[in-house]
Design a protein around this motif. Structure first.
Motif, short mmCIF file in Angstrom:
data_model
loop_
_atom_site.label_atom_id
_atom_site.label_comp_id
_atom_site.label_asym_id
_atom_site.label_seq_id
_atom_site.Cartn_x
_atom_site.Cartn_y
_atom_site.Cartn_z
N UNK A 11 0.97 -1.19 -0.47
CA UNK A 11 -0.25 -0.03 0.37
C UNK A 11 1.31 1.27 -0.12
N UNK A 12 0.29 2.62 -0.10
CA UNK A 12 1.23 3.29 -0.69
C UNK A 12 1.76 3.75 1.07
N UNK A 13 3.03 3.98 1.28
CA UNK A 13 3.63 3.91 2.47
C UNK A 13 4.51 3.26 2.96
N UNK A 14 4.08 1.78 2.26
CA UNK A 14 4.85 0.83 2.94
C UNK A 14 5.64 0.12 2.68
N UNK A 15 6.74 0.51 3.81
CA UNK A 15 8.21 -0.56 3.40
C UNK A 15 8.76 -1.57 3.99
N UNK A 16 9.26 -2.42 3.18
CA UNK A 16 9.97 -3.84 3.12
C UNK A 16 11.90 -3.65 3.02
N UNK A 17 12.23 -4.26 4.35
CA UNK A 17 13.42 -4.61 3.94
C UNK A 17 13.75 -6.16 3.52
N UNK A 18 13.62 -6.40 1.86
CA UNK A 18 13.72 -7.91 1.90
C UNK A 18 14.79 -8.41 2.56
N UNK A 19 16.25 -7.75 2.25
CA UNK A 19 17.52 -8.37 2.73
C UNK A 19 17.33 -8.29 4.01
N UNK A 20 16.94 -7.51 5.14
CA UNK A 20 16.73 -7.50 6.19
C UNK A 20 16.16 -8.70 6.60
N UNK A 21 14.92 -9.00 5.84
CA UNK A 21 13.79 -10.50 6.63
C UNK A 21 14.67 -11.45 5.86
N UNK A 22 15.46 -11.89 4.44
CA UNK A 22 15.91 -12.99 4.45
C UNK A 22 17.66 -13.31 5.13
N UNK A 23 17.27 -12.36 5.55
CA UNK A 23 18.84 -12.78 6.36
C UNK A 23 18.99 -12.45 7.59
N UNK A 24 18.09 -11.67 8.71
CA UNK A 24 18.19 -11.66 9.46
C UNK A 24 16.43 -12.54 10.53
#
Length: 103
Positions: A11-24
């Motif tokens: 949605x508008x304004x959503x953020x998602x750090x895929x690297x952190x999700x995958x690595x941590x």
């Protein structure tokens, strides 16, 4: 077998750090859930159904367990730790679904 899916709506304004999700995050979740989690996978949303349409979900994770009871027994002792990590990678409220795997 059941599948526990965690969806992160786009949605508008959503953020998602895929690297952190995958690595941590996901390695921590797999470690905490132990052998109860038979396998897991992570998907990154790329596009919607029509050309140029954004994905409905930024990401999704799927984890497989023998039963709902097996999932709950593995997750419950670590729920607070797992959920406390969410703000480290996203501002999206995750949506959870438990499904029976039929095929």
């Amino acid at each position: 077998m059941i599948k526990v899916s965690v969806f992160y709506p786009n949605h508008d304004g959503s953020t998602f750090d895929l690297a952190y999700y995958l690595d941590e995050h996901m390695p921590m979740v797999r470690r905490l859930l132990g052998d109860a989690c038979k396998r897991s996978e992570v998907e990154e949303g790329l596009a919607g159904g029509a050309p140029g349409q954004p994905p409905n979900y930024r990401a999704a994770a799927h984890m497989y367990f023998d039963s709902v009871d097996a999932f709950q027994a593995a997750f419950e002792p670590h729920a607070n730790t797992i959920l406390a990590d969410v703000p480290n990678y996203t501002n999206i409220a995750p949506m959870l679904q438990i499904s029976a795997v039929r095929a």
